[in-house]
Design a protein around this motif. Sequence first.
Motif, PDB file in Angstrom:
ATOM      1  N   VAL A  12      43.870 -67.183  36.163  1.00 20.55           N
ATOM      2  CA  VAL A  12      42.503 -67.031  35.659  1.00 20.55           C
ATOM      3  C   VAL A  12      42.340 -67.782  34.346  1.00 20.55           C
ATOM      4  CG1 VAL A  12      40.747 -65.392  34.895  1.00 20.55           C
ATOM      5  CG2 VAL A  12      42.168 -64.855  36.887  1.00 20.55           C
ATOM      6  N   LEU A  51      39.740 -70.828  33.780  1.00 13.49           N
ATOM      7  CA  LEU A  51      38.722 -70.770  32.736  1.00 13.49           C
ATOM      8  C   LEU A  51      38.825 -71.974  31.807  1.00 13.49           C
ATOM      9  CD1 LEU A  51      38.701 -66.966  31.838  1.00 13.49           C
ATOM     10  CD2 LEU A  51      36.923 -68.256  33.044  1.00 13.49           C
ATOM     11  N   GLY A  94      37.340 -74.835  33.661  1.00 11.74           N
ATOM     12  CA  GLY A  94      35.908 -74.691  33.889  1.00 11.74           C
ATOM     13  C   GLY A  94      35.520 -74.983  35.332  1.00 11.74           C
ATOM     14  N   GLU A 143      33.526 -74.548  39.117  1.00 13.44           N
ATOM     15  CA  GLU A 143      33.455 -73.523  40.161  1.00 13.44           C
ATOM     16  C   GLU A 143      34.760 -72.768  40.320  1.00 13.44           C
ATOM     17  OE1 GLU A 143      31.854 -74.675  43.921  1.00 13.44           O
ATOM     18  OE2 GLU A 143      30.398 -76.005  42.981  1.00 13.44           O
ATOM     19  N   ALA A 188      36.711 -71.712  38.082  1.00 11.58           N
ATOM     20  CA  ALA A 188      36.760 -70.616  37.112  1.00 11.58           C
ATOM     21  C   ALA A 188      36.002 -69.408  37.629  1.00 11.58           C
ATOM     22  CB  ALA A 188      36.196 -71.065  35.768  1.00 11.58           C
ATOM     23  N   ASP A 189      34.802 -69.646  38.147  1.00 12.98           N
ATOM     24  CA  ASP A 189      34.001 -68.542  38.688  1.00 12.98           C
ATOM     25  C   ASP A 189      34.718 -67.854  39.841  1.00 12.98           C
ATOM     26  OD1 ASP A 189      32.000 -69.083  36.863  1.00 12.98           O
ATOM     27  OD2 ASP A 189      30.795 -70.247  38.283  1.00 12.98           O
ATOM     28  N   ALA A 190      35.319 -68.640  40.714  1.00  9.69           N
ATOM     29  CA  ALA A 190      36.019 -68.082  41.876  1.00  9.69           C
ATOM     30  C   ALA A 190      37.220 -67.247  41.443  1.00  9.69           C
ATOM     31  CB  ALA A 190      36.461 -69.199  42.816  1.00  9.69           C
ATOM     32  N   LYS A 191      37.986 -67.735  40.466  1.00  8.36           N
ATOM     33  CA  LYS A 191      39.161 -66.989  39.997  1.00  8.36           C
ATOM     34  C   LYS A 191      38.765 -65.692  39.309  1.00  8.36           C
ATOM     35  CE  LYS A 191      42.637 -69.460  41.301  1.00  8.36           C
ATOM     36  NZ  LYS A 191      43.591 -68.969  42.271  1.00  8.36           N
ATOM     37  N   VAL A 192      37.705 -65.725  38.510  1.00  6.20           N
ATOM     38  CA  VAL A 192      37.246 -64.501  37.842  1.00  6.20           C
ATOM     39  C   VAL A 192      36.760 -63.502  38.882  1.00  6.20           C
ATOM     40  CG1 VAL A 192      35.496 -63.546  36.301  1.00  6.20           C
ATOM     41  CG2 VAL A 192      36.725 -65.612  35.643  1.00  6.20           C
ATOM     42  N   ARG A 193      36.019 -63.969  39.866  1.00  2.00           N
ATOM     43  CA  ARG A 193      35.527 -63.081  40.936  1.00  2.00           C
ATOM     44  C   ARG A 193      36.711 -62.499  41.716  1.00  2.00           C
ATOM     45  NH1 ARG A 193      31.835 -66.100  42.199  1.00  2.00           N
ATOM     46  NH2 ARG A 193      32.918 -67.447  43.677  1.00  2.00           N
ATOM     47  N   GLU A 194      37.682 -63.344  42.035  1.00  2.00           N
ATOM     48  CA  GLU A 194      38.881 -62.902  42.757  1.00  2.00           C
ATOM     49  C   GLU A 194      39.629 -61.835  41.963  1.00  2.00           C
ATOM     50  OE1 GLU A 194      42.712 -65.350  42.743  1.00  2.00           O
ATOM     51  OE2 GLU A 194      41.785 -65.913  44.641  1.00  2.00           O
ATOM     52  N   SER A 253      38.387 -59.867  39.613  1.00  2.00           N
ATOM     53  CA  SER A 253      37.557 -58.660  39.543  1.00  2.00           C
ATOM     54  C   SER A 253      37.673 -57.836  40.817  1.00  2.00           C
ATOM     55  CB  SER A 253      36.086 -59.034  39.317  1.00  2.00           C
ATOM     56  OG  SER A 253      35.926 -59.628  38.063  1.00  2.00           O
TER      57      SER A 253
END
Length: 93
Positions: free
Chosen positions: A65, A69, A72, A74, A76-82, A84
């Motif tokens: 993650v 991050l 940066g 997409e 990053a968004d996918a890893k944060v969502r994963e 979470s």
Amino acid sequence: MRGYTSDKDAVLKRLRRVEGQVRGLQRMVEGDEYCIDVLTQIAAATKALQAVSLGLLDEHLKHCVADALAEGGEGADAKVREASEAIARLVRS
């Protein structure tokens, strides 16, 4: 195992311990052991597996993650969502 653990051998050792606890639990159930003993073994195996899970999640957050991050986009968004979703599953269990 980049992103999952800096000490793969330690994780594998802990998983083998959990596996041994589960085998012991299986023998206890097959042998109709005393209920309290079985419940105690279940609690120990659950706690051990949760410790491994938390350690892996911590390493994942620190590496996968954090790297995503820093890069940066997409990814990053996918890893944060994963991450979470993984945390939510762990909390629910």
